[in-house]
Design an enzyme around this catalytic site. Structure first.
Site, PDB file in Angstrom:
ATOM      1  N   GLY A 198       0.836  -1.212   0.000  1.00 53.83           N
ATOM      2  CA  GLY A 198       0.000   0.000   0.000  1.00 53.83           C
ATOM      3  C   GLY A 198       0.854   1.239   0.000  1.00 53.83           C
ATOM      4  O   GLY A 198       2.063   1.177  -0.189  1.00 53.83           O
ATOM      5  N   ASN A 199       0.229   2.383   0.214  1.00 51.14           N
ATOM      6  CA  ASN A 199       0.990   3.636   0.290  1.00 51.14           C
ATOM      7  C   ASN A 199       0.380   4.547   1.359  1.00 51.14           C
ATOM      8  O   ASN A 199      -0.640   4.222   1.959  1.00 51.14           O
ATOM      9  CB  ASN A 199       1.054   4.319  -1.085  1.00 51.14           C
ATOM     10  CG  ASN A 199      -0.308   4.705  -1.603  1.00 51.14           C
ATOM     11  OD1 ASN A 199      -0.996   5.523  -1.002  1.00 51.14           O
ATOM     12  ND2 ASN A 199      -0.716   4.106  -2.719  1.00 51.14           N
TER      13      ASN A 199
END
Ligand code: CTP
Length: 406
Positions: free
Chosen positions: A203-204
């Site tokens: 993810g980020n």
């Protein structure tokens, strides 16, 4: 502007008379809607004399004259000053025991609430929870000022000065109010997640704040919004004109963007999209065993949603004529943030690109930001700084200008 001034039963109600003065003197049409208890502090005659309009409190009063649905629906701005703890609780619960309660449920314009009460009441967890609920719904709730309260006591709970409330109220009304009436905007927000196995993902750090702020501002400008929400740290906004479509991965984002953009007027890609995903996704959780070597994750490139949307639009023509990309950039020894931004604008083929300078702790999740809006048609770039709300206002104004032909 047509303003509804809601007044609740608190000693600070007298200050609302000064606020009313500021508004009528600026040429606005103000309808004062006091609660029944507010009339114990300042009477109907004062409100009618200062506003020049009849004053009603109950839903079933003068039914032929006051349509309780239209009062809220036709307002350009609703200000509640002072708001009591009881009013906050009623509004959080969606109760409508009087005309003001009905207006709170029917208004689709910006709403500003200025509470005033004793410090204990303000700090009470019930009040704080109600305030949080209202804020999540897109209502602006001011923090009360600190200072002298009703008696000899002091603390947080004072109604902010009328000029301060009026200042906030004016900022709330989008400069592009009504400019996107009848338009459909598709806005992506948050960060995509690429599954690795049933429990893990790549993810980020995107919080979704910018995309959500854009959706709220666009709704204030009168647009209908489809908010395609990837993972976000904040709740999705609740607004009658914002439809939320939840997705996780880049593939799902691409599907949602192409589906919902058909026939839409604008696509804004504010989501932080993964550039790579694991080539294979484990069907069961990858186990850690003494015999197995540490896994090496092979990645593959994801679809470029923005570039695909532009390409599909160019080929099929039924996607938005205005596509806005975002660029998270860091400068390096080969070029600065704007140089990279311009290259990205060319590469992606969209009409506008909002360039952000990023780094760890910068922009992602932060409230304050600085962006530069680049135009593909060579128009001069525009810079906006401030909170994500303020920046969103500027971006939505820039979008609205495209339709006004300015
Ligand atoms: N974007 C997209 N699909 C991707 C990657 C990015 O739609 N797979 C969109 C983002 O939503 C944003 C814009 O493209 O509107 C630019 O995102 P950014 O991450 O800055 O650009 P990249 O294309 O990933 O370029 P690079 O990482 O090489 O700078």
């Amino acid at each position: 502007m047509r303003i509804v001034l809601g007044v609740c039963g608190g000693i600070a109600a007298y200050k609302a008379a000064l606020l009313l003065r500021l508004m009528t003197e600026s040429g606005h049409e103000v309808h004062v809607v006091p609660t029944r208890s507010a009339l114990n502090f300042v009477g109907e005659a004062t409100w009618e004399a200062l506003s020049g309009n009849r004053v009603h409190t109950d839903t079933f009063e003068a039914v032929d004259e006051v349509n309780h649905v239209l009062q809220g629906r036709n307002a350009d701005l609703v200000i509640i000053a002072p708001a009591t703890a009881d009013f906050l609780a009623r509004t959080a619960a969606g109760l409508a025991p009087d005309l003001l309660g009905n207006i709170m449920l029917t208004a689709t314009c910006p709403i500003l609430v200025a509470p005033a009460m004793h410090t204990e009441m303000w700090l009470n967890p019930a009040t704080q929870a109600n305030v949080a609920t209202l804020r999540h719904r897109g209502i602006t709730v001011l923090d009360p000022d600190s200072g002298r309260l009703t008696g000899s006591d002091t603390g947080q709970g004072r109604l902010p000065e009328p000029a301060t409330i009026w200042d906030h109220a004016q900022n709330l009304v989008s400069p592009s109010a009504g400019a996107l009436e009848g338009k459909h905007l598709v806005i992506s927000a948050g960060g995509t997640r690429e599954p690795l196995d049933p429990v893990r993902y790549l993810g980020n750090r995107s919080s979704g704040k910018q995309g959500v702020a854009l959706a709220v501002q666009a709704a204030r400008a009168g647009a209908r919004i489809t908010l395609i929400a990837a993972a976000m740290d904040i709740p999705a906004p609740q607004h009658p004109r914002i439809e939320v479509v939840e997705i996780e991965s880049t593939r799902q984002l691409l599907d949602a963007v192409l589906t919902h953009s058909r026939g839409a007027d604008v696509l804004i890609m504010a989501a932080a999209v993964a550039d790579f995903r694991p080539r294979t996704v484990g069907e069961s959780k990858i186990k850690k065993t003494a015999e197995q070597p540490v896994p090496v994750i092979e990645l593959e490139q994801t679809e470029d949603v923005l570039a695909t949307a532009v390409q599909t639009r160019n080929e099929e023509k039924n996607l938005p004529g205005l596509i806005v990309g975002f660029a998270a950039e860091t400068g390096d020894e080969h070029g600065d943030v704007l140089t990279y931004g311009k290259q990205k604008l060319d590469r992606k083929g969209c009409e506008m690109l909002v360039v952000n300078q990023v780094g760890v702790g910068r922009v992602f999740g932060q409230d304050d930001t600085e962006v530069t809006i680049l135009y593909a048609d060579g128009r001069e770039a525009v810079t906006a700084t401030g909170t994500k709300d303020q920046v969103a206002t500027k971006i939505i104004s820039a979008v609205a200008e495209q339709f006004s032909g300015r």
